[in-house]
Design an enzyme around this catalytic site. Structure first.
Site, mmCIF file in Angstrom:
data_model
loop_
_atom_site.group_PDB
_atom_site.id
_atom_site.type_symbol
_atom_site.label_atom_id
_atom_site.label_comp_id
_atom_site.label_asym_id
_atom_site.label_seq_id
_atom_site.Cartn_x
_atom_site.Cartn_y
_atom_site.Cartn_z
ATOM 1 N N LYS A 1 0.861 -1.192 0.000
ATOM 2 C CA LYS A 1 0.000 0.000 0.000
ATOM 3 C C LYS A 1 0.893 1.236 0.000
ATOM 4 O O LYS A 1 1.406 1.659 1.031
ATOM 5 C CB LYS A 1 -0.887 -0.012 1.254
ATOM 6 C CG LYS A 1 -2.245 0.645 1.100
ATOM 7 C CD LYS A 1 -2.207 2.129 0.818
ATOM 8 C CE LYS A 1 -2.038 2.962 2.061
ATOM 9 N NZ LYS A 1 -1.842 4.402 1.728
ATOM 10 N N GLU B 1 8.563 1.131 11.564
ATOM 11 C CA GLU B 1 9.694 2.068 11.424
ATOM 12 C C GLU B 1 9.094 3.461 11.498
ATOM 13 O O GLU B 1 8.421 3.883 10.554
ATOM 14 C CB GLU B 1 10.373 1.903 10.055
ATOM 15 C CG GLU B 1 11.085 0.610 9.848
ATOM 16 C CD GLU B 1 12.384 0.532 10.629
ATOM 17 O OE1 GLU B 1 12.796 1.542 11.234
ATOM 18 O OE2 GLU B 1 12.962 -0.561 10.639
ATOM 19 N N CYS C 1 13.502 10.114 7.826
ATOM 20 C CA CYS C 1 13.276 9.723 9.224
ATOM 21 C C CYS C 1 14.563 9.809 10.042
ATOM 22 O O CYS C 1 14.516 10.035 11.241
ATOM 23 C CB CYS C 1 12.642 8.341 9.312
ATOM 24 S SG CYS C 1 13.519 7.099 8.375
ATOM 25 N N GLU D 1 9.129 15.736 15.555
ATOM 26 C CA GLU D 1 9.642 15.517 14.206
ATOM 27 C C GLU D 1 8.936 16.490 13.254
ATOM 28 O O GLU D 1 7.718 16.471 13.118
ATOM 29 C CB GLU D 1 9.368 14.076 13.756
ATOM 30 C CG GLU D 1 9.934 13.795 12.375
ATOM 31 C CD GLU D 1 9.751 12.345 11.929
ATOM 32 O OE1 GLU D 1 8.603 11.866 11.942
ATOM 33 O OE2 GLU D 1 10.748 11.716 11.552
#
Ligand code: NAD
Ligand code: MG
Length: 489
Positions: A186, A261, A295, A393
């Protein structure tokens, strides 16, 4: 500006559908979404949006393939299919790179490097397919034989983000296929195109029907997958908030295995004795690579107080010289992924101006690039470690710089967020380098470098940066389960 190839233009000229059981099919509800080029906001393609009926179809196709074909497929055959797929990606590398460059916005040369990384990853795991060994365990009774098997999980849903669309897809597909699972990939709704192009290569490579599905859609599609009762595994890369929802969905449905993750807020630590020439070559990329949409971004830079001004000035000078533009013009930095992400990053910058000192950048629009979602490299000097821009973040080209004195203060700050994905330490003192590496709460520590990756090296997060390790031998654990077989001889 780079010209697009005929193949890429042809690919973009048609609406995109769902790839289920090696066939292209429209979503049952006929729903579609648009994917845009973030460099100018233009629509690239209309793409089918998978709903509940389509998710069921994909799961049925995968389950049937697993039961009828893939469960009994030899490891050598799996390896051969994966090698063939790698060859086809290599053949079409320029098309993949053009598609990724348009859909994601990244510089063409970076997109091409992503394609190469994807090929290397696929080849690495093709090599594992026939080397997934288990063990024989002595149990102190010579009349009993105990051995273990590492078996595939069955049907795996692979939900990936938009920052490295092809690479993230292959990071999951490669080990999942090597271990003998059937997959439903996906892609993110912002960047579905490279996964769609990949699906056609999967068919061309000769994968049996149902071994790989590509279901395009949004977060709803991802939620349907993560709640599904006949999916055995969800592997997810993306935000920590969605990662928590996926874990909850597993708990609420069938306890499917979950690996995550997630985000990061990685410290990049520069001691006064570091080789400043090497620091300087690396730092601007550690801070702004992929326009900060990474990331592992080294978004918190800690500099020993005696060298703080020097490093801040060098970073500002190097960041100022980065060229921004559409990916096809081969700039240093492309746009952010979407208008929404642009707004999110701008909000953080506004917040940063209240809580820290702006050294470079900010949010003024960039001349000639106002149709795209561009943000200038932005640097703050931040003293308050609880400030929002230090803790959260941002996923844009925004970093904080903070001075430190002494290892104890440094470690408290470096480990002082809920995240623990990556980290780096720059020093010439070998003992200190390893001491700090052992004390950092992060899944990876780079010493005198940044963003080094290899398919053989495990990667994943401490704390709220994730569960499980992708890459290397470790990823085999994510896509298999262990069975103990006891035999009375
Ligand atoms: P996201 O986590 O919402 O999306 C990632 C993937 O998850 C996409 O494929 C999306 O369709 C899917 N998804 C969304 N909601 C879902 C749900 N409830 N269940 C299952 N799947 C779902 O990320 P985003 O909204 O695109 O970006 C928001 C922020 O996430 C970014 O600003 C950044 O901070 C972070 N992010 C991190 C990474 C990373 O690699 N760590 C990647 C992308 C985004
Ligand atoms: Mg797009």
């Amino acid at each position: 500006m780079k010209n697009l190839s005929r193949d890429t233009l042809d690919f973009l000229s048609t609406d995109k559908q769902l790839f289920i059981g090696n066939e292209w099919t429209r979503a049952a509800g006929d729903e579609v979404f648009e994917t845009v080029n973030p460099a100018d906001g233009e629509v690239l393609c209309r793409v089918s949006l998978a709903g509940a009926f389509d998710v069921d179809s994909a799961v049925n196709a995968a389950r049937t393939a697993y039961t009828d074909t893939v469960r009994g497929m030899s490891p050598g055959k799996r390896a051969a299919l994966m090698h063939r797929l790698a060859e086809l990606i290599k053949r079409d590398a320029a098309i993949f790179a053009e598609i990724e460059c348009l859909d994601n916005g990244k510089p063409y040369k970076r997109a091409l490097a992503d394609v190469k990384a994807a090929i290397a990853h696929l080849q690495y795991y093709a090599g594992w397919a026939d080397k997934i060994e288990a063990s024989q365990i002595p149990v102190n009774d010579p009349s009993v034989l105990v051995y273990t098997r590492r078996e595939a999980l069955g049907v795996a849903a692979l939900i990936v983000p938009w920052n490295f669309p092809l690479v993230m897809a292959i990071w999951k597909l490669a080990p999942a296929l090597a271990c003998g699972n059937c997959c439903i990939l996906k892609p993110a709704q912002q960047t579905p195109l490279s996964a769609i192009y990949l699906a056609e290569r999967v068919r061309e490579a000769g994968f049996p029907s149902g071994m790989v599905q590509v279901l395009t859609g949004d977060g709803e599609t991802g939620a349907l997958l993560s709640h599904h009762h006949d999916i055995n595994k969800v592997s997810f890369t993306g935000s920590t908030a969605v990662g928590k929802k996926i874990l909850a969905a597993s708990a609420a449905s069938n306890l499917k295995k979950v690996s995550l993750e997630l985000g990061g807020k990685s410290p990049n630590i520069i001691f006064g004795d570091a080789d400043m020439k090497r620091v300087r070559e690396s730092l601007v990329w550690a801070c702004f690579f992929n326009s900060g949409q990474e990331c592992t971004l080294g978004s918190r830079v800690y500099v020993e107080a005696s060298r703080f001004d020097e490093v801040a000035e060098a970073l500002a000078a190097d960041a100022r010289s980065l060229k921004m533009g559409p990916g096809l013009s081969n700039p240093d930095l492309g746009p952010l992924i979407s208008a929404q992400q642009l707004e999110r990053v701008r909000a953080y910058i506004r917040r940063g101006k209240d809580d820290a000192t702006l050294l470079l950048g900010g949010e003024e629009p960039l001349e000639g690039l106002d149709d795209g979602y561009f943000v200038q490299p932005t640097v703050f000097a931040a003293h308050d470690q609880q400030a929002v821009i230090v803790q959260e973040e941002i996923f844009g080209p925004v970093v904080t710089l903070t001075p430190f004195s002494g290892e104890e203060e440094l470690l408290a700050m470096a480990n002082g967020t809920p995240y623990g994905l990556a980290s780096a330490v720059w020093t010439q003192d070998i003992s200190r380098a390893h001491r700090i590496a052992h004390d950092l709460q992060a899944g990876v520590v780079w010493i005198n470098g940044y963003d080094m990756f290899h398919p053989a090296v495990p990667f994943g997060g401490y704390k709220e940066s994730g569960i499980g390790r992708e890459m290397g031998r470790s990823a085999l654990d994510l896509y298999t389960q262990e069975k103990a077989v006891w035999v009375n001889l």
